[in-house]
Design a protein around this motif. Structure first.
Motif: not given
Length: 203
Positions: A54-82
Motif C-alpha cells: 500500500a505504501q510502496n507498490h499501489m499499482d500492484i494492488l489495484m487490479p485485485k483490490l476487491h479481493d484484497i479487501c475481502l481478505a482483510i475484512i475476513n481477518e478483521v472478523k478474527n476472534l484473536r484481537s491482535a
C-alpha cells in the motif's frame, strides 16, 4: 477522531521498505492470508506485506483490490484481537495511501469496522478508531456518509458523521461530492445527530 495506530501491532509505517518483487509477494500474501485459521503469525506476515505494498507498490494492488479487501475484512472478523487489530491497521494504510481508489471498498470495509466498534475490548475499539479515522480523512465524503448509512450507523458511526460535519471544509465537500439524489437521506441522518449546519439542512 484519534488515528494513532494500536500499540504492539505490526511494523510502524515508517519502517516499511519497498519489496524487490512485489508481484510475487502479492501471490504469497494471498496464500498467507488463506492459511489455517490458527496460524496467526502467517496471517500477520501477509497483512504486513499488504501494508508495504500500500505504501510502496499501489499499482500492484489495484487490479485485485476487491479481493484484497475481502481478505482483510475476513481477518478483521478474527476472534484473536491482535490479528483483528493488525487487519484494521492494514485497512488504515490502504485508506491513507490509496485514497479515493478505496471508494469502491468503503461500504464493505466500513460495515465490518462499525460492527467491531461495538465490542467491549478497548484494543479493538482503538483499532477501529485508527481505520475509520483514516477512512474519513482519505475517501470521498459522500461515499463515507453512504457507507455509514448502509452500515446502520451504530453509535460509533454517528460520532464519525458528527465529527465530519463540524469540519470547516464540510460545506464545500457537501456541495462538491454529495449527489443531489442522495442529499435528502443524508440530511435526515445529519439532523438526527443534532448538528448545527443549518446552511446544509436548508440548502
Amino acid at each position: 477522531m484519534a488515528a494513532s495506530e494500536p500499540k504492539g501491532q505490526i511494523k510502524n509505517q515508517a519502517r516499511l521498505q519497498p519489496l524487490s518483487n512485489p508481484e510475487q509477494a502479492l501471490t504469497k500474501t494471498f496464500k498467507l492470508l488463506h492459511s489455517a485459521s490458527d496460524d496467526w503469525e502467517k496471517k500477520i506476515e501477509g497483512l504486513t506485506s499488504l501494508r508495504v505494498m500500500a505504501q510502496n507498490h499501489m499499482d500492484i494492488l489495484m487490479p485485485k483490490l476487491h479481493d484484497i479487501c475481502l481478505a482483510i475484512i475476513n481477518e478483521v472478523k478474527n476472534l484473536r484481537s491482535a490479528l483483528s487489530c493488525a487487519a484494521m491497521a492494514t485497512l488504515g494504510d490502504m485508506y491513507v495511501h490509496l485514497q479515493r481508489a478505496m471508494d469502491s471498498e468503503v461500504e464493505g470495509t466500513a460495515r465490518v469496522l462499525l460492527h467491531k466498534a461495538s465490542e467491549a475490548n478497548a484494543f479493538i475499539r482503538q483499532g477501529t478508531n485508527f481505520a475509520l479515522g483514516h477512512m474519513v480523512q482519505s475517501c470521498t465524503p459522500t461515499r463515507v456518509m453512504n457507507a455509514l448509512l448502509v452500515g446502520g450507523l451504530r453509535h460509533h458511526g454517528l460520532n464519525i458523521l458528527s465529527n465530519m460535519a463540524t469540519n470547516g471544509d464540510f460545506p464545500k465537500m457537501w456541495d462538491k461530492f454529495a449527489l443531489r439524489k442522495e442529499r435528502e437521506s443524508l440530511r435526515e441522518v445529519i439532523s438526527k445527530v443534532n448538528l448545527k449546519e443549518r446552511y446544509i439542512l436548508s440548502g
